[in-house]
Design a protein around this motif. Structure first.
Motif, short mmCIF file in Angstrom:
data_model
loop_
_atom_site.label_atom_id
_atom_site.label_comp_id
_atom_site.label_asym_id
_atom_site.label_seq_id
_atom_site.Cartn_x
_atom_site.Cartn_y
_atom_site.Cartn_z
N TYR A 1 9.38 15.32 -0.76
CA TYR A 1 10.70 15.79 -1.20
C TYR A 1 11.68 14.61 -1.30
O TYR A 1 12.45 14.50 -2.26
CB TYR A 1 11.26 16.85 -0.24
N VAL A 2 11.67 13.73 -0.30
CA VAL A 2 12.55 12.56 -0.32
C VAL A 2 12.21 11.68 -1.52
O VAL A 2 13.10 11.22 -2.26
CB VAL A 2 12.44 11.77 1.01
N TRP A 3 10.92 11.42 -1.72
CA TRP A 3 10.50 10.58 -2.85
C TRP A 3 10.94 11.20 -4.18
O TRP A 3 11.39 10.50 -5.07
CB TRP A 3 9.00 10.39 -2.87
N ARG A 4 10.79 12.52 -4.31
CA ARG A 4 11.14 13.19 -5.56
C ARG A 4 12.64 13.06 -5.84
O ARG A 4 13.05 12.80 -6.97
CB ARG A 4 10.72 14.65 -5.54
N ARG A 5 13.46 13.22 -4.78
CA ARG A 5 14.91 13.05 -4.97
C ARG A 5 15.23 11.63 -5.44
O ARG A 5 16.03 11.43 -6.34
CB ARG A 5 15.65 13.34 -3.66
N ARG A 6 14.59 10.64 -4.82
CA ARG A 6 14.82 9.25 -5.23
C ARG A 6 14.34 9.02 -6.67
O ARG A 6 14.99 8.32 -7.44
CB ARG A 6 14.10 8.29 -4.30
N TRP A 7 13.20 9.60 -7.01
CA TRP A 7 12.64 9.43 -8.35
C TRP A 7 13.57 10.06 -9.39
O TRP A 7 13.83 9.47 -10.44
CB TRP A 7 11.25 10.06 -8.40
N LEU A 8 14.09 11.27 -9.09
CA LEU A 8 15.01 11.93 -10.02
C LEU A 8 16.30 11.13 -10.19
O LEU A 8 16.86 11.07 -11.29
CB LEU A 8 15.33 13.35 -9.53
N ALA A 9 16.76 10.50 -9.12
CA ALA A 9 18.03 9.76 -9.18
C ALA A 9 17.86 8.37 -9.82
O ALA A 9 18.71 7.94 -10.61
CB ALA A 9 18.61 9.61 -7.77
N ASP A 10 16.76 7.68 -9.49
CA ASP A 10 16.64 6.27 -9.87
C ASP A 10 15.35 5.91 -10.58
O ASP A 10 15.08 4.73 -10.81
CB ASP A 10 16.76 5.38 -8.62
N GLY A 11 14.51 6.88 -10.88
CA GLY A 11 13.23 6.58 -11.52
C GLY A 11 12.29 5.88 -10.54
O GLY A 11 12.47 5.94 -9.33
N GLU A 12 11.28 5.19 -11.09
CA GLU A 12 10.30 4.50 -10.23
C GLU A 12 10.96 3.46 -9.34
O GLU A 12 10.49 3.20 -8.23
CB GLU A 12 9.20 3.85 -11.08
N GLY A 13 12.03 2.84 -9.82
CA GLY A 13 12.73 1.83 -9.02
C GLY A 13 13.24 2.38 -7.70
O GLY A 13 13.35 1.63 -6.72
N GLY A 14 13.53 3.66 -7.65
CA GLY A 14 13.99 4.27 -6.40
C GLY A 14 12.91 4.36 -5.34
O GLY A 14 13.19 4.57 -4.17
N LEU A 15 11.65 4.17 -5.77
CA LEU A 15 10.53 4.24 -4.82
C LEU A 15 9.93 2.87 -4.54
O LEU A 15 8.94 2.76 -3.83
CB LEU A 15 9.45 5.19 -5.36
N ALA A 16 10.52 1.83 -5.09
CA ALA A 16 10.02 0.47 -4.84
C ALA A 16 10.29 0.07 -3.40
O ALA A 16 11.26 0.52 -2.77
CB ALA A 16 10.69 -0.51 -5.79
N SER A 17 9.44 -0.77 -2.87
CA SER A 17 9.62 -1.26 -1.50
C SER A 17 10.90 -2.07 -1.42
O SER A 17 11.23 -2.85 -2.32
CB SER A 17 8.43 -2.14 -1.10
N ARG B 1 0.84 -1.21 0.00
CA ARG B 1 0.00 0.00 0.00
C ARG B 1 0.87 1.25 0.00
O ARG B 1 0.61 2.20 -0.74
CB ARG B 1 -0.94 0.02 1.21
N ARG B 2 1.90 1.26 0.82
CA ARG B 2 2.78 2.43 0.87
C ARG B 2 3.52 2.62 -0.45
O ARG B 2 3.72 3.74 -0.91
CB ARG B 2 3.77 2.31 2.03
N GLU B 3 3.94 1.51 -1.04
CA GLU B 3 4.62 1.62 -2.33
C GLU B 3 3.67 2.18 -3.38
O GLU B 3 4.07 3.01 -4.21
CB GLU B 3 5.15 0.25 -2.77
N ALA B 4 2.40 1.78 -3.35
CA ALA B 4 1.42 2.29 -4.32
C ALA B 4 1.26 3.80 -4.18
O ALA B 4 1.13 4.51 -5.18
CB ALA B 4 0.08 1.58 -4.13
N VAL B 5 1.29 4.31 -2.96
CA VAL B 5 1.19 5.75 -2.74
C VAL B 5 2.41 6.44 -3.34
O VAL B 5 2.28 7.47 -4.02
CB VAL B 5 1.05 6.07 -1.23
N ARG B 6 3.59 5.88 -3.11
CA ARG B 6 4.81 6.48 -3.68
C ARG B 6 4.74 6.48 -5.20
O ARG B 6 5.15 7.45 -5.85
CB ARG B 6 6.05 5.74 -3.19
N LEU B 7 4.22 5.40 -5.78
CA LEU B 7 4.13 5.33 -7.24
C LEU B 7 3.10 6.31 -7.79
O LEU B 7 3.26 6.82 -8.90
CB LEU B 7 3.84 3.90 -7.69
N GLN B 8 2.04 6.60 -7.01
CA GLN B 8 1.10 7.66 -7.43
C GLN B 8 1.83 8.99 -7.51
O GLN B 8 1.56 9.81 -8.40
CB GLN B 8 -0.06 7.77 -6.44
#
Length: 151
Positions: free
Chosen positions: A49-65, A16-23
């Protein structure tokens, strides 16, 4: 506090938390402002902000559980079985002949003797619950004893 799966969340909770990050990633791609993302997803600005930094660095994979958190268990299943067997033998077999009660401090000492691993009394209590033992408070003594019947 320790939890059976490590981080306090079940696999479903992590999903569930990963789904929120992917949204959030869809909103990042649309340049939605951080405060708006936080409001829509009902999370803190800092999290976004943390999620956005991870997304910019690693794409969606950076937000995977990354799976359960925590250090995992220090004793293997074989060691836990050996501990349970030692507890079933009783305290006298392991040098405590003055009475026939396992206490948390005695179990902690037994773990050090058998496996060279140190646990706090709280950690011993959690470990004993994990392998099916329950604490009992003796009627005349103040220290907790450990009930050694599995169940």
């Amino acid at each position: 506090m320790g939890y059976p799966d490590g981080g306090g969340l079940t696999a479903e909770g992590r999903a569930r938390r990963e789904a929120v990050r992917l949204q959030a990633t869809a909103m990042f791609a649309q340049d939605v402002p951080v405060p708006e993302i936080a409001g829509r997803l009902r999370v803190s600005h800092n999290a976004v902000y943390v999620w956005r930094r991870r997304w910019l660095a690693d794409g969606e994979g950076g937000l995977a559980s990354k799976g359960p958190s925590g250090n995992g268990w220090r004793l293997s299943n074989a060691q836990l079985d050996a501990l349970a067997a030692a507890l079933e033998e009783g305290p006298a077999v392991h040098g405590w002949v003055e009475d026939q009660r396992w206490t948390l401090s005695r179990v902690a000492e037994l773990i050090v003797r058998l496996f060279r691993q140190r646990y706090t009394l709280r950690g011993v209590s959690l470990l004993l619950h994990r392998i099916g033992f329950s604490p009992q408070v003796p009627k005349l003594q103040g220290e907790r004893a450990v009930h050694v019947e599995s169940g």
